[in-house]
Design a protein around this motif. Structure first.
Motif, mmCIF file in Angstrom:
data_model
loop_
_atom_site.group_PDB
_atom_site.id
_atom_site.type_symbol
_atom_site.label_atom_id
_atom_site.label_comp_id
_atom_site.label_asym_id
_atom_site.label_seq_id
_atom_site.Cartn_x
_atom_site.Cartn_y
_atom_site.Cartn_z
ATOM 1 N N GLY A 48 0.789 -1.227 0.000
ATOM 2 C CA GLY A 48 0.000 0.000 0.000
ATOM 3 C C GLY A 48 0.819 1.273 0.000
ATOM 4 N N ASP A 49 2.101 1.202 -0.393
ATOM 5 C CA ASP A 49 2.901 2.419 -0.455
ATOM 6 C C ASP A 49 2.475 3.267 -1.649
ATOM 7 N N ASN A 50 2.872 4.524 -1.632
ATOM 8 C CA ASN A 50 2.438 5.456 -2.665
ATOM 9 C C ASN A 50 2.821 5.004 -4.069
ATOM 10 N N MET A 51 4.014 4.430 -4.224
ATOM 11 C CA MET A 51 4.467 4.016 -5.546
ATOM 12 C C MET A 51 3.552 2.957 -6.149
ATOM 13 N N ASN A 52 3.166 1.951 -5.354
ATOM 14 C CA ASN A 52 2.273 0.904 -5.857
ATOM 15 C C ASN A 52 0.884 1.445 -6.167
ATOM 16 N N ILE A 53 0.408 2.360 -5.340
ATOM 17 C CA ILE A 53 -0.911 2.957 -5.597
ATOM 18 C C ILE A 53 -0.875 3.758 -6.898
ATOM 19 N N ASN B 288 -2.111 4.260 -12.705
ATOM 20 C CA ASN B 288 -1.599 4.516 -14.051
ATOM 21 C C ASN B 288 -1.880 3.358 -15.008
ATOM 22 N N MET B 289 -1.987 2.149 -14.479
ATOM 23 C CA MET B 289 -2.283 0.982 -15.317
ATOM 24 C C MET B 289 -3.773 0.830 -15.596
ATOM 25 N N GLY B 290 -4.602 1.671 -14.935
ATOM 26 C CA GLY B 290 -6.027 1.635 -15.240
ATOM 27 C C GLY B 290 -6.945 1.333 -14.076
ATOM 28 N N ALA B 291 -6.394 1.127 -12.869
ATOM 29 C CA ALA B 291 -7.249 0.865 -11.704
ATOM 30 C C ALA B 291 -8.042 2.116 -11.338
#
Length: 223
Positions: A82-87, A92-95
């Motif tokens: 749940g870090d900012n980079m993964n969010i 960006n991938m469409g979530a």
């Protein structure tokens, strides 16, 4: 009844979400084959996807991108990363949204209900038909296969839609000409033959060889 697809390899978490969702009168499908997620997506045609990032074979970012090639269905990522980079990467991938594990089931269901209301109170879902890994998007009349997006003419789309709706069955030339008649002022045998020929060339160029089979004197089928 809304259909929810859960792409989560932890069976305990997937089952807990399923049980909670069914209490809200939601129809649920948990992915079984993590090598062929998009095939199960096309078969189930969900209204919303719950997607884990840490999956076997291909991660959640990959499947988020693949789903986005054929559908604008809402995607809610559920992940312990749940870090900012993964969010940011997921978005960006469409979530459409992100919830961090461990989460409260009531909070998850509140997010699910809110996304369903926002999406389907105003618009209908776009169905996708799948065969041999090819995805026919009935929203924008395109066919996606691997990394290729095939633009179809109005007549090519009508032909392929009829064949994919009747997989394994012969669709007569007469039936196909009736469908083309709806879009053109005059359709004869030659018009149908030309359109099928053009469609086959596009499919062959994308790697879908022998996708359409001819039954001489009868019609066409895919199988």
């Amino acid at each position: 009844m809304y259909r929810i697809m859960i792409i989560e390899d932890d069976r305990g978490i997937a089952q807990a979400i399923r049980e909670q969702a069914e209490l809200w009168d939601l129809q649920v499908h948990c992915v079984e084959n993590f090598r062929a997620v998009t095939a199960e997506f096309a078969a189930f045609d969900p209204h919303l996807v719950l997607l884990d990032l840490g999956l076997p074979f291909f991660n959640g970012y990959h499947w988020c991108s693949e789903i986005r090639k054929v559908s604008q269905v809402p995607i809610l990522v559920i992940s312990s990363a749940g870090d900012n980079m993964n969010i940011i990467m997921a978005m960006n991938m469409g979530a459409d949204d992100f919830i961090v594990k461990p989460f409260d089931q009531s909070v998850l269901m509140a997010k699910v209900q809110a996304m369903l209301r926002r999406t389907y109170d105003f618009s209908a879902g776009v169905p996708v038909l799948e065969h041999r890994g090819a995805m026919l998007n009935t929203g924008d009349n395109t066919l996606v296969y691997g990394d290729r997006r095939i633009e179809l003419s109005k007549n090519e789309y009508r032909i392929l839609l009829a064949l994919m709706r009747s997989k394994g069955k012969v669709v007569s030339r007469e039936k196909l000409m009736e469908l083309l008649w709806e879009s053109d002022s005059f359709v004869d045998e030659n018009t149908l033959t030309v359109n099928v020929g053009r469609l086959r060339k596009k499919l062959d160029a994308a790697g879908l060889t022998d996708f359409i089979t001819t039954k001489f004197g009868v019609g066409y089928l895919i199988r």
